[in-house]
Design a protein around this motif. Structure first.
Motif, PDB file in Angstrom:
ATOM      1  N   UNK A  91       1.127  -1.006   0.179  1.00  0.00           N
ATOM      2  CA  UNK A  91       0.005  -0.202   0.186  1.00  0.00           C
ATOM      3  C   UNK A  91       0.835   1.482  -0.100  1.00  0.00           C
ATOM      4  N   UNK A  92       0.721   1.931  -1.130  1.00  0.00           N
ATOM      5  CA  UNK A  92       1.711   3.122  -0.897  1.00  0.00           C
ATOM      6  C   UNK A  92       1.291   4.367  -0.046  1.00  0.00           C
ATOM      7  N   UNK A  93       2.010   5.315   0.262  1.00  0.00           N
ATOM      8  CA  UNK A  93       1.679   6.170   0.968  1.00  0.00           C
ATOM      9  C   UNK A  93       0.945   7.168   0.656  1.00  0.00           C
ATOM     10  N   UNK A  94       1.144   7.507  -0.768  1.00  0.00           N
ATOM     11  CA  UNK A  94       0.633   8.801  -1.377  1.00  0.00           C
ATOM     12  C   UNK A  94       0.300   8.271  -2.788  1.00  0.00           C
ATOM     13  N   UNK A  95      -0.819   8.812  -3.386  1.00  0.00           N
ATOM     14  CA  UNK A  95      -1.139   8.906  -5.006  1.00  0.00           C
ATOM     15  C   UNK A  95      -1.277  10.251  -5.420  1.00  0.00           C
ATOM     16  N   UNK A  96      -1.040  10.278  -6.621  1.00  0.00           N
ATOM     17  CA  UNK A  96      -1.305  11.709  -7.317  1.00  0.00           C
ATOM     18  C   UNK A  96      -2.053  11.303  -8.712  1.00  0.00           C
ATOM     19  N   UNK A  97      -3.104  12.011  -8.550  1.00  0.00           N
ATOM     20  CA  UNK A  97      -4.315  12.056  -9.666  1.00  0.00           C
ATOM     21  C   UNK A  97      -4.462  13.202 -10.396  1.00  0.00           C
ATOM     22  N   UNK A  98      -4.365  13.274 -11.756  1.00  0.00           N
ATOM     23  CA  UNK A  98      -4.577  14.400 -12.503  1.00  0.00           C
ATOM     24  C   UNK A  98      -6.179  14.568 -12.945  1.00  0.00           C
ATOM     25  N   UNK A  99      -6.777  15.608 -12.755  1.00  0.00           N
ATOM     26  CA  UNK A  99      -8.458  15.701 -13.119  1.00  0.00           C
ATOM     27  C   UNK A  99      -8.343  16.915 -13.889  1.00  0.00           C
ATOM     28  N   UNK A 118      -8.056   5.341   4.463  1.00  0.00           N
ATOM     29  CA  UNK A 118      -7.766   6.621   4.887  1.00  0.00           C
ATOM     30  C   UNK A 118      -6.534   7.076   5.416  1.00  0.00           C
ATOM     31  N   UNK A 119      -5.567   6.315   5.382  1.00  0.00           N
ATOM     32  CA  UNK A 119      -4.102   6.646   5.742  1.00  0.00           C
ATOM     33  C   UNK A 119      -3.282   6.833   4.382  1.00  0.00           C
TER      34      UNK A 119
END
Length: 304
Positions: A91-99, A118-119
């Motif tokens: 489980x990665x600590x951070x995701x980046x989503x371009x919208x 949630x984390x």
């Protein structure tokens, strides 16, 4: 099999760029490496792939036919890597989503993600230059949601999430807003406010050219300029529901499309080479299952 995937990639890149030197620069290799790889490939297959009698190499008939097969092989390899990456368990600590589309259309899926992980921190980026594909290719974002484009780089995967309506609008006291029906010629006689990234990339935009146009890198900038009466523009209807309901903006009824709305597809896009952890895989699948739609002028859902 004596040839390698690297050789196939070099062959495809030379065909795309039109020269050995350009292919070498794009792949970060020397021109001699590219030339040797192509020559060895021709020896392995027993036929010439390029005609080298002119200044720039051109595909032979056999090379043109084999290029289609090579593209399929490379695409399947990327699909294989993408599926292998999706099996990640961390489980990665951070995701980046371009919208690129109005955020409201994605809130159910993002809300579910917040409850499920949630984390995990989520960075949402708005691609002001309409460069979602470029951000994915560069590895700057994990996933992207954007208005559909005619084509994508081979190393990107995509699936359509649905369709949204782009509305042509003007302030209520604009000359075009007072007309029951507006022709393309009448549109061209007034200043057009354009989202620069989509100036000529979305379907039917060629009909909307104007002799006078201002460009902006965000929909919010276009909205403010339109509200100031500086011209007419095209915006996602989801973004301006309040302004339309209150009568501040008026939707222009195009004479050429009297009974239809301008529907544009919304795609989920990802890099096939990007390794997603458990949270990224979950969000990708949740977005693939999420349907983006709204009601058209006849009250029907804008389905796929």
């Amino acid at each position: 099999m004596r040839y390698s995937l690297d050789q196939l990639e070099m062959f495809a890149r030379v065909a795309k760029t039109g020269s050995f030197s350009a292919a070498a620069r794009s792949l970060g290799k020397t021109q001699s490496t590219i030339s040797m790889a192509i020559a060895n490939l021709e020896v392995d297959w027993g036929l010439p792939l390029f005609d080298r009698t002119s200044k720039l190499p051109t595909l032979t008939p056999a090379g043109r036919k084999l290029l289609n097969e090579v593209e399929l092989v490379l695409e399947r390899c990327l699909d294989l890597e993408s599926q292998a990456n999706d099996l990640g368990e961390l489980v990665e600590p951070r995701l980046t989503l371009a919208i690129e589309v109005p955020y409201k259309a994605l809130m159910p899926a993002i809300t579910d993600f917040a409850a499920q992980f949630p984390a995990v921190d989520l960075d949402v980026r708005h691609p002001f230059h309409g460069d979602v594909s470029d951000l994915l290719v560069k590895g700057e974002v994990d996933l992207g949601v954007a208005f559909a484009q005619p084509d994508y780089p081979r190393d990107l995967g995509f699936s359509q999430m649905g369709k949204l309506i782009l509305a042509h609008v003007a302030r209520r006291d604009h000359p075009l807003a007072r007309q029951a029906s507006v022709s393309f010629a009448e549109l061209r006689s007034h200043r057009r406010l354009v989202f620069s990234a989509h100036n000529n990339t979305l379907p039917s935009t060629e009909y909307l050219d104007s002799a006078r146009s201002w460009q902006a890198e965000s929909y919010l900038a276009l909205l403010e300029m339109t509200r100031a009466g500086l011209g007419w523009t095209t915006l996602p209807r989801q973004l301006i529901l309040r302004e339309l309901e209150e009568g501040e903006l008026v939707e222009l009824q195009l004479a050429a499309y009297p009974h239809t709305d301008w529907l544009v597809g919304v795609d989920l896009i990802w890099s096939k080479a990007r390794v997603l952890g458990k949270a990224g895989v979950w969000l990708k699948r949740r977005l693939q299952d999420h349907k983006v739609y709204e009601l058209d002028r006849n009250g029907n859902a804008t389905t796929l």
